[in-house]
Design an enzyme around this catalytic site. Structure first.
Site, PDB file in Angstrom:
ATOM      1  N   HIS A 189       5.743  -0.138  -2.476  1.00  0.00           N
ATOM      2  CA  HIS A 189       6.777  -1.170  -2.488  1.00  0.00           C
ATOM      3  C   HIS A 189       7.836  -0.801  -1.464  1.00  0.00           C
ATOM      4  CE1 HIS A 189       5.244  -3.598  -5.721  1.00  0.00           C
ATOM      5  NE2 HIS A 189       4.875  -2.466  -6.302  1.00  0.00           N
ATOM      6  N   ASP A 249      10.885  -4.742   3.000  1.00  0.00           N
ATOM      7  CA  ASP A 249      10.158  -5.966   2.631  1.00  0.00           C
ATOM      8  C   ASP A 249      10.505  -7.131   3.557  1.00  0.00           C
ATOM      9  OD1 ASP A 249       8.807  -4.943   0.515  1.00  0.00           O
ATOM     10  OD2 ASP A 249       9.910  -6.015  -1.042  1.00  0.00           O
TER      11      ASP A 249
HETATM   12  C1  MRS Z   1       9.515 -12.508 -15.651  1.00  0.00           C
HETATM   13  C2  MRS Z   1       9.977 -12.634 -14.239  1.00  0.00           C
HETATM   14  C3  MRS Z   1       8.997 -12.147 -13.257  1.00  0.00           C
HETATM   15  C4  MRS Z   1       9.406 -12.386 -11.865  1.00  0.00           C
HETATM   16  C5  MRS Z   1       8.412 -11.852 -10.956  1.00  0.00           C
HETATM   17  C6  MRS Z   1       8.980 -11.798  -9.592  1.00  0.00           C
HETATM   18  C7  MRS Z   1       8.250 -10.776  -8.834  1.00  0.00           C
HETATM   19  C8  MRS Z   1       8.974 -10.466  -7.579  1.00  0.00           C
HETATM   20  C9  MRS Z   1       8.508  -9.138  -7.130  1.00  0.00           C
HETATM   21  C10 MRS Z   1       9.279  -8.656  -5.970  1.00  0.00           C
HETATM   22  C11 MRS Z   1       8.987  -7.192  -5.806  1.00  0.00           C
HETATM   23  C12 MRS Z   1       9.382  -6.703  -4.488  1.00  0.00           C
HETATM   24  C13 MRS Z   1       8.927  -5.294  -4.342  1.00  0.00           C
HETATM   25  C14 MRS Z   1      10.133  -4.387  -4.268  1.00  0.00           C
HETATM   26  C15 MRS Z   1       8.084  -5.137  -3.100  1.00  0.00           C
HETATM   27  O1  MRS Z   1       8.252  -4.202  -2.392  1.00  0.00           O
HETATM   28  S1  MRS Z   1       6.916  -6.354  -2.713  1.00  0.00           S
HETATM   29  C16 MRS Z   1       5.925  -5.641  -1.418  1.00  0.00           C
HETATM   30  C17 MRS Z   1       4.690  -5.088  -1.984  1.00  0.00           C
HETATM   31  N1  MRS Z   1       3.795  -4.576  -0.984  1.00  0.00           N
HETATM   32  C18 MRS Z   1       3.053  -5.358  -0.199  1.00  0.00           C
HETATM   33  O2  MRS Z   1       3.088  -6.572  -0.213  1.00  0.00           O
HETATM   34  C19 MRS Z   1       2.165  -4.610   0.779  1.00  0.00           C
HETATM   35  C20 MRS Z   1       0.720  -5.118   0.855  1.00  0.00           C
HETATM   36  N2  MRS Z   1       0.162  -5.340  -0.451  1.00  0.00           N
HETATM   37  C21 MRS Z   1      -0.209  -4.337  -1.275  1.00  0.00           C
HETATM   38  O3  MRS Z   1      -0.108  -3.153  -0.980  1.00  0.00           O
HETATM   39  C22 MRS Z   1      -0.795  -4.762  -2.618  1.00  0.00           C
HETATM   40  O4  MRS Z   1      -1.064  -6.142  -2.566  1.00  0.00           O
HETATM   41  C23 MRS Z   1       0.147  -4.442  -3.807  1.00  0.00           C
HETATM   42  C24 MRS Z   1       1.528  -5.066  -3.616  1.00  0.00           C
HETATM   43  C25 MRS Z   1       0.286  -2.946  -3.990  1.00  0.00           C
HETATM   44  C26 MRS Z   1      -0.434  -5.056  -5.083  1.00  0.00           C
HETATM   45  O5  MRS Z   1      -1.690  -4.460  -5.334  1.00  0.00           O
HETATM   46  P1  MRS Z   1      -2.771  -5.231  -6.170  1.00  0.00           P
HETATM   47  O6  MRS Z   1      -2.114  -6.060  -7.211  1.00  0.00           O
HETATM   48  O7  MRS Z   1      -3.767  -4.228  -6.633  1.00  0.00           O
HETATM   49  O8  MRS Z   1      -3.377  -6.272  -5.120  1.00  0.00           O
HETATM   50  P2  MRS Z   1      -4.346  -5.997  -3.877  1.00  0.00           P
HETATM   51  O9  MRS Z   1      -4.956  -4.643  -3.881  1.00  0.00           O
HETATM   52  O10 MRS Z   1      -3.608  -6.373  -2.631  1.00  0.00           O
HETATM   53  O11 MRS Z   1      -5.485  -7.058  -4.151  1.00  0.00           O
HETATM   54  C27 MRS Z   1      -5.231  -8.390  -4.505  1.00  0.00           C
HETATM   55  C28 MRS Z   1      -6.282  -8.839  -5.485  1.00  0.00           C
HETATM   56  O12 MRS Z   1      -6.049 -10.200  -5.824  1.00  0.00           O
HETATM   57  C29 MRS Z   1      -7.210 -10.974  -5.489  1.00  0.00           C
HETATM   58  N3  MRS Z   1      -6.784 -12.308  -5.051  1.00  0.00           N
HETATM   59  C30 MRS Z   1      -5.829 -12.619  -4.157  1.00  0.00           C
HETATM   60  N4  MRS Z   1      -5.727 -13.950  -4.019  1.00  0.00           N
HETATM   61  C31 MRS Z   1      -6.653 -14.508  -4.828  1.00  0.00           C
HETATM   62  C32 MRS Z   1      -7.060 -15.851  -5.118  1.00  0.00           C
HETATM   63  N5  MRS Z   1      -6.485 -16.907  -4.551  1.00  0.00           N
HETATM   64  N6  MRS Z   1      -8.061 -16.030  -6.004  1.00  0.00           N
HETATM   65  C33 MRS Z   1      -8.666 -14.977  -6.591  1.00  0.00           C
HETATM   66  N7  MRS Z   1      -8.315 -13.681  -6.357  1.00  0.00           N
HETATM   67  C34 MRS Z   1      -7.328 -13.448  -5.485  1.00  0.00           C
HETATM   68  C35 MRS Z   1      -7.881 -10.182  -4.394  1.00  0.00           C
HETATM   69  O13 MRS Z   1      -9.225 -10.533  -4.272  1.00  0.00           O
HETATM   70  C36 MRS Z   1      -7.670  -8.766  -4.891  1.00  0.00           C
HETATM   71  O14 MRS Z   1      -8.582  -8.505  -5.928  1.00  0.00           O
HETATM   72  P3  MRS Z   1      -9.206  -7.002  -6.149  1.00  0.00           P
HETATM   73  O15 MRS Z   1      -9.720  -6.552  -4.820  1.00  0.00           O
HETATM   74  O16 MRS Z   1      -8.060  -6.143  -6.639  1.00  0.00           O
HETATM   75  O17 MRS Z   1     -10.270  -7.202  -7.179  1.00  0.00           O
END
Ligand code: MRS
Length: 345
Positions: free
Chosen positions: A123, A153
């Site tokens: 993150h 980010d």
């Molecule tokens: C109650 C209120 C809740 C509010 C929620 C609000 C949330 C806001 C969150 C903000 C947080 C901000 C924080 C501080 C951040 O830093 S965000 C930045 C995060 N890092 C990145 O984006 C860098 C690149 N991404 C990554 O490293 C990773 O995606 C991650 C963030 C570590 C997450 O890992 P993970 O969940 O395991 O996902 P990934 O390995 O990327 O794989 C994604 C899986 O999802 C699947 N997927 C995707 N799209 C579809 C779709 N349309 N239909 C079906 N499946 C989908 C992919 O195929 C993949 O599946 P799999 O390979 O894991 O089986």
């Protein structure tokens, strides 16, 4: 608008890619956010302004095939997954660029597409730490702190990726070819800190944070060792008046003193109001106006509410050449989802 006519597909992700997509939409691109189907419990994109949403299950072969078809008609794909995820879905750049050699394939990740951490989760704070920038932030004798998740980010990630896409699009006007944009947030944050790196020989940064104290009088501005003492003196003087009083003293001087504003106060601050720096949509939601301000082709942000997940599934597929029958089949096979606005209220 500057980017009108540009077709962008943004695969739904966390904070940085949504900002990248919103910037492109603000400047006129037709951005389709490809959301997950079946739908996840929480819609995490707070930056959906100006986008449309298509809900598609990429894990189903027909879903992946639909995305391939969409990519054949798109200019830009933004994908926010860790390295290897797209390849596993059969949607890697070698496949999609072969089918559409003009495609700009933007990969927005923390650690980039290669290297030890390419497949690691992370993150903002991890990327900031790895870039070296985090070590510069904070006060003496305190732990470093990250300024929310703005630096890695959003600045180093979302904005840098948008810039990379624009650069690749410009290059395409000459070569006619697309390419991969490997946007690593570690590198993006580091690039933002170029000034810190390149000015190290000025002696401004290459010392511990807040170093040196012990003079009793106010010394010259650049006497590093006396800064903490000066800070205490200034703090006690500033505590004697309110923020409004100090503003009236410093306004229209060149003393470089500005108030620390809350979001509410920033939106209503006179200077920001004069420039129209913040906008209100038709849901009364206030947000910053797109920047930078272009004189001839400024951004025209949408004032409508952000899309509900799957709200435009049918409309987008029709637009990309899918027939009604194909769409009905994808729907009955549960590869895509529709949603009506009222169902989400
Ligand atoms: C109650 C209120 C809740 C509010 C929620 C609000 C949330 C806001 C969150 C903000 C947080 C901000 C924080 C501080 C951040 O830093 S965000 C930045 C995060 N890092 C990145 O984006 C860098 C690149 N991404 C990554 O490293 C990773 O995606 C991650 C963030 C570590 C997450 O890992 P993970 O969940 O395991 O996902 P990934 O390995 O990327 O794989 C994604 C899986 O999802 C699947 N997927 C995707 N799209 C579809 C779709 N349309 N239909 C079906 N499946 C989908 C992919 O195929 C993949 O599946 P799999 O390979 O894991 O089986």
């Amino acid at each position: 608008m500057a980017l009108s006519g540009l077709r962008v597909l943004e695969l739904a992700g966390l904070a940085p890619a949504p900002l990248c997509g919103m910037i492109l939409a603000d400047f006129g691109a037709r951005v389709v956010r490809v959301d997950r189907a079946p739908r996840s419990a929480v819609a995490a994109d707070a930056q959906g302004r100006g986008k449309r949403s298509l809900a598609l299950d990429l894990k189903r072969p027909a879903g992946a095939a639909a995305l391939r078809r969409l990519c054949r008609g798109a200019d830009v794909l933004v994908e926010p997954f860790r390295h290897g995820v797209m390849e596993k879905l059969g949607l890697g750049p070698e496949v999609l660029l072969q089918e559409n050699p003009r495609l700009i394939y933007a990969r927005l990740t923390g650690f980039g597409q290669s290297g030890k951490y390419a497949k690691s989760a992370g993150h903002d704070i991890n990327y900031l730490a790895l870039s070296g920038v985090l070590s510069k932030l904070g006060r003496k004798d305190e732990n470093p702190y990250a300024p929310v998740n703005l630096l890695a980010d959003f600045a180093g990630g979302g904005v840098m990726c948008a810039m990379g896409i624009i650069i690749a699009l410009y290059e395409r006007t000459k070569s006619g070819k697309g390419q991969i944009v490997d946007a690593s947030m570690v590198e993006g944050a580091a690039y933002l800190s170029s000034f810190l790196w390149k000015s190290q020989n000025l002696g401004l940064w290459n010392r511990p944070r807040g170093l040196g104290l012990d003079s009793n009088k106010l010394p010259s501005q650049l006497s590093f060792s006396d800064w903490p003492k000066m800070k205490k003196m200034f703090a006690s003087i500033f505590a004697q008046k309110t923020q409004t009083e100090w503003c009236s003293i410093f306004d229209s001087t060149d003393a470089c003193v500005t108030p620390v504003l809350s979001f509410d106060d920033a939106a209503s601050h006179q200077h920001n109001k004069q420039r129209g720096s913040f906008i209100k949509n038709d849901q009364e939601e206030i947000s910053p106006r797109p920047a930078p301000l272009l004189s001839r082709t400024p951004a025209v942000p949408s004032f409508k509410r952000d899309p509900f997940i799957g709200e435009h599934t049918e409309e987008i597929l029709l637009e990309y050449g899918f027939t009604k029958q194909e769409i009905a089949k994808l729907h009955s096979d549960k590869v895509i989802e529709f949603s009506k606005p009222k169902a989400n209220l």
